[in-house]
Design a protein around this motif. Structure first.
Motif, PDB file in Angstrom:
ATOM      1  N   LEU A 111     -51.083  -6.125  45.450  1.00  0.00           N
ATOM      2  CA  LEU A 111     -50.366  -7.298  44.954  1.00  0.00           C
ATOM      3  C   LEU A 111     -50.729  -7.364  43.509  1.00  0.00           C
ATOM      4  CD1 LEU A 111     -50.900  -9.962  47.695  1.00  0.00           C
ATOM      5  CD2 LEU A 111     -48.786  -8.655  47.218  1.00  0.00           C
ATOM      6  N   GLY A 112     -49.844  -7.554  42.661  1.00  0.00           N
ATOM      7  CA  GLY A 112     -50.236  -7.370  41.087  1.00  0.00           C
ATOM      8  C   GLY A 112     -51.112  -6.120  40.883  1.00  0.00           C
ATOM      9  N   GLN A 113     -52.051  -6.118  40.247  1.00  0.00           N
ATOM     10  CA  GLN A 113     -53.006  -5.007  39.953  1.00  0.00           C
ATOM     11  C   GLN A 113     -53.965  -4.773  40.918  1.00  0.00           C
ATOM     12  OE1 GLN A 113     -52.019  -2.959  37.363  1.00  0.00           O
ATOM     13  NE2 GLN A 113     -50.366  -4.368  37.268  1.00  0.00           N
ATOM     14  N   GLU A 114     -54.166  -5.836  41.809  1.00  0.00           N
ATOM     15  CA  GLU A 114     -55.220  -5.561  42.940  1.00  0.00           C
ATOM     16  C   GLU A 114     -55.030  -5.221  44.359  1.00  0.00           C
ATOM     17  OE1 GLU A 114     -57.959  -5.985  41.275  1.00  0.00           O
ATOM     18  OE2 GLU A 114     -56.969  -6.922  39.435  1.00  0.00           O
ATOM     19  N   GLU A 115     -55.696  -4.503  44.771  1.00  0.00           N
ATOM     20  CA  GLU A 115     -55.747  -4.250  46.175  1.00  0.00           C
ATOM     21  C   GLU A 115     -56.192  -5.606  47.156  1.00  0.00           C
ATOM     22  OE1 GLU A 115     -56.011   0.377  47.255  1.00  0.00           O
ATOM     23  OE2 GLU A 115     -57.936  -0.474  46.209  1.00  0.00           O
ATOM     24  N   TYR A 116     -55.294  -5.510  48.058  1.00  0.00           N
ATOM     25  CA  TYR A 116     -55.786  -6.802  49.333  1.00  0.00           C
ATOM     26  C   TYR A 116     -55.665  -6.113  50.687  1.00  0.00           C
ATOM     27  CZ  TYR A 116     -54.969 -10.613  45.768  1.00  0.00           C
ATOM     28  OH  TYR A 116     -55.217 -11.338  44.872  1.00  0.00           O
ATOM     29  N   GLY A 117     -56.013  -6.753  51.524  1.00  0.00           N
ATOM     30  CA  GLY A 117     -56.246  -6.323  52.751  1.00  0.00           C
ATOM     31  C   GLY A 117     -56.072  -7.447  53.911  1.00  0.00           C
ATOM     32  N   LEU A 118     -55.609  -6.924  55.004  1.00  0.00           N
ATOM     33  CA  LEU A 118     -55.561  -7.801  56.392  1.00  0.00           C
ATOM     34  C   LEU A 118     -55.866  -7.103  57.512  1.00  0.00           C
ATOM     35  CD1 LEU A 118     -51.924  -9.009  56.123  1.00  0.00           C
ATOM     36  CD2 LEU A 118     -53.790 -10.299  55.485  1.00  0.00           C
ATOM     37  N   GLN A 119     -56.640  -7.725  58.374  1.00  0.00           N
ATOM     38  CA  GLN A 119     -57.273  -7.069  59.417  1.00  0.00           C
ATOM     39  C   GLN A 119     -56.113  -6.576  60.154  1.00  0.00           C
ATOM     40  OE1 GLN A 119     -60.265 -10.075  60.405  1.00  0.00           O
ATOM     41  NE2 GLN A 119     -61.263  -8.142  61.088  1.00  0.00           N
ATOM     42  N   ILE A 120     -56.073  -5.394  61.004  1.00  0.00           N
ATOM     43  CA  ILE A 120     -54.871  -4.783  61.437  1.00  0.00           C
ATOM     44  C   ILE A 120     -54.335  -5.790  62.622  1.00  0.00           C
ATOM     45  CG2 ILE A 120     -55.957  -3.360  62.839  1.00  0.00           C
ATOM     46  CD1 ILE A 120     -54.180  -1.146  62.082  1.00  0.00           C
ATOM     47  N   ASP A 121     -55.143  -6.392  63.182  1.00  0.00           N
ATOM     48  CA  ASP A 121     -54.760  -7.139  64.332  1.00  0.00           C
ATOM     49  C   ASP A 121     -53.924  -8.406  63.868  1.00  0.00           C
ATOM     50  OD1 ASP A 121     -56.820  -8.674  62.936  1.00  0.00           O
ATOM     51  OD2 ASP A 121     -57.616  -9.294  65.210  1.00  0.00           O
ATOM     52  N   GLN A 122     -53.811  -8.603  62.644  1.00  0.00           N
ATOM     53  CA  GLN A 122     -52.756  -9.758  62.195  1.00  0.00           C
ATOM     54  C   GLN A 122     -51.472  -9.032  61.675  1.00  0.00           C
ATOM     55  OE1 GLN A 122     -54.979 -11.257  58.643  1.00  0.00           O
ATOM     56  NE2 GLN A 122     -55.674 -13.112  59.937  1.00  0.00           N
ATOM     57  N   ILE A 123     -51.234  -7.868  61.717  1.00  0.00           N
ATOM     58  CA  ILE A 123     -49.905  -7.269  61.504  1.00  0.00           C
ATOM     59  C   ILE A 123     -49.287  -6.592  62.685  1.00  0.00           C
ATOM     60  CG2 ILE A 123     -48.899  -5.437  60.104  1.00  0.00           C
ATOM     61  CD1 ILE A 123     -51.045  -5.722  58.080  1.00  0.00           C
ATOM     62  N   LYS A 124     -47.971  -7.202  62.900  1.00  0.00           N
ATOM     63  CA  LYS A 124     -47.377  -6.479  64.038  1.00  0.00           C
ATOM     64  C   LYS A 124     -46.726  -5.032  63.649  1.00  0.00           C
ATOM     65  CE  LYS A 124     -43.839  -7.439  67.569  1.00  0.00           C
ATOM     66  NZ  LYS A 124     -42.702  -7.981  67.860  1.00  0.00           N
ATOM     67  N   GLU A 125     -46.019  -4.976  62.545  1.00  0.00           N
ATOM     68  CA  GLU A 125     -45.476  -3.851  62.219  1.00  0.00           C
ATOM     69  C   GLU A 125     -45.029  -3.823  60.592  1.00  0.00           C
ATOM     70  OE1 GLU A 125     -41.363  -3.178  63.651  1.00  0.00           O
ATOM     71  OE2 GLU A 125     -41.207  -5.375  64.090  1.00  0.00           O
ATOM     72  N   VAL A 126     -44.861  -2.594  60.036  1.00  0.00           N
ATOM     73  CA  VAL A 126     -44.230  -2.576  58.683  1.00  0.00           C
ATOM     74  C   VAL A 126     -42.868  -2.130  58.732  1.00  0.00           C
ATOM     75  CG1 VAL A 126     -44.901  -1.436  56.468  1.00  0.00           C
ATOM     76  CG2 VAL A 126     -46.697  -2.171  57.976  1.00  0.00           C
ATOM     77  N   VAL A 127     -41.975  -2.708  58.168  1.00  0.00           N
ATOM     78  CA  VAL A 127     -40.539  -2.264  58.145  1.00  0.00           C
ATOM     79  C   VAL A 127     -39.896  -2.418  56.713  1.00  0.00           C
ATOM     80  CG1 VAL A 127     -40.149  -3.267  60.419  1.00  0.00           C
ATOM     81  CG2 VAL A 127     -39.397  -4.688  58.301  1.00  0.00           C
ATOM     82  N   ILE A 128     -39.108  -1.501  56.607  1.00  0.00           N
ATOM     83  CA  ILE A 128     -38.240  -1.536  55.164  1.00  0.00           C
ATOM     84  C   ILE A 128     -37.675  -2.842  55.045  1.00  0.00           C
ATOM     85  CG2 ILE A 128     -36.389  -0.674  53.921  1.00  0.00           C
ATOM     86  CD1 ILE A 128     -36.693   2.081  55.169  1.00  0.00           C
ATOM     87  N   THR A 129     -37.838  -3.428  53.836  1.00  0.00           N
ATOM     88  CA  THR A 129     -37.223  -4.721  53.797  1.00  0.00           C
ATOM     89  C   THR A 129     -35.787  -4.960  53.942  1.00  0.00           C
ATOM     90  OG1 THR A 129     -39.093  -5.346  52.180  1.00  0.00           O
ATOM     91  CG2 THR A 129     -37.315  -6.817  52.122  1.00  0.00           C
ATOM     92  N   PRO A 130     -35.529  -5.804  55.021  1.00  0.00           N
ATOM     93  CA  PRO A 130     -33.977  -6.137  55.243  1.00  0.00           C
ATOM     94  C   PRO A 130     -33.290  -7.079  54.377  1.00  0.00           C
ATOM     95  CG  PRO A 130     -35.209  -7.451  56.815  1.00  0.00           C
ATOM     96  CD  PRO A 130     -36.158  -6.665  55.640  1.00  0.00           C
ATOM     97  N   THR A 131     -32.271  -7.257  54.440  1.00  0.00           N
ATOM     98  CA  THR A 131     -31.412  -8.141  53.440  1.00  0.00           C
ATOM     99  C   THR A 131     -31.902  -9.584  53.846  1.00  0.00           C
ATOM    100  OG1 THR A 131     -29.431  -6.951  53.644  1.00  0.00           O
ATOM    101  CG2 THR A 131     -29.135  -9.297  53.001  1.00  0.00           C
ATOM    102  N   ILE A 132     -32.292 -10.422  52.690  1.00  0.00           N
ATOM    103  CA  ILE A 132     -32.987 -11.470  52.635  1.00  0.00           C
ATOM    104  C   ILE A 132     -32.232 -12.579  52.313  1.00  0.00           C
ATOM    105  CG2 ILE A 132     -34.699 -13.179  51.805  1.00  0.00           C
ATOM    106  CD1 ILE A 132     -36.423 -10.617  51.030  1.00  0.00           C
ATOM    107  N   THR A 133     -31.888 -13.689  53.236  1.00  0.00           N
ATOM    108  CA  THR A 133     -30.946 -14.902  53.060  1.00  0.00           C
ATOM    109  C   THR A 133     -31.781 -16.013  52.318  1.00  0.00           C
ATOM    110  OG1 THR A 133     -29.518 -14.069  54.848  1.00  0.00           O
ATOM    111  CG2 THR A 133     -29.238 -16.317  54.049  1.00  0.00           C
TER     112      THR A 133
END
Length: 168
Positions: A24-46
């Motif tokens: 994010l920006g110039q820095e690296e951020y992390g989340l514990q893996i149990d907080q993430i369900k999946e990674v997807v290609i960003t769909p159309t956003i309304t």
């Protein structure tokens, strides 16, 4: 009395932390893996009316309509890439399901709990009531800011409720 010594094993062996790392920006951020369900290609956003600028709108991901957050904008960070966010981290808890925009494919690292410095509460966003920065991970020559996304979301939801209640 017996002179037999019993060796006490540590109550809990230090388990490595699985961290999903993204920029994010110039820095690296992390989340514990149990907080993430999946990674997807960003769909159309309304886009949705009457939402803060960092809530980009809603998207349909695998049949679920979820809110899409832009943490770069929420944290007031300079954008790293002009072409937009290509990937969405789907985050889910019992109470909420939403997407976080990222520009690069995140990677997963394993870190020892001893590599996590949790003494950063003094530098957290002074305007927030909750500390969403869990610590800084020191991994070789990298510093990764570990956040608790559910605390960010809880704060945003409570602020939103305060504004709604205050407006009526």
């Amino acid at each position: 009395m017996s002179d037999v010594k019993t060796s006490e094993a540590p109550a809990k062996a230090q388990r490595t932390l699985q961290i999903v790392v993204f920029k994010l920006g110039q820095e690296e951020y992390g989340l514990q893996i149990d907080q993430i369900k999946e990674v997807v290609i960003t769909p159309t956003i309304t886009r949705m009316p009457q939402t803060p600028p960092y809530i980009k709108g809603v998207a349909n991901i695998r049949g679920n309509v979820i809110a899409i957050f832009d943490l770069e904008e929420r944290f007031n960070l300079t954008r790293t890439q002009k072409e937009g966010n290509k990937y969405t981290l789907v985050v889910e808890s019992e109470d909420v399901k939403l997407g976080l925009l990222v520009s690069e494919v995140p990677n997963t690292i394993s870190v020892n709990p001893s590599d996590l410095d949790e003494s950063v509460s003094i530098i957290n966003d002074a305007s927030t009531e909750s500390n969403y920065i869990k610590g800084i991970i020191k991994s070789r020559d990298r510093l990764i800011i570990l956040i608790d996304i559910f605390k960010v979301i809880d704060y945003e939801m409570s602020e939103s409720i305060k504004k709604t209640v205050g407006a009526s």
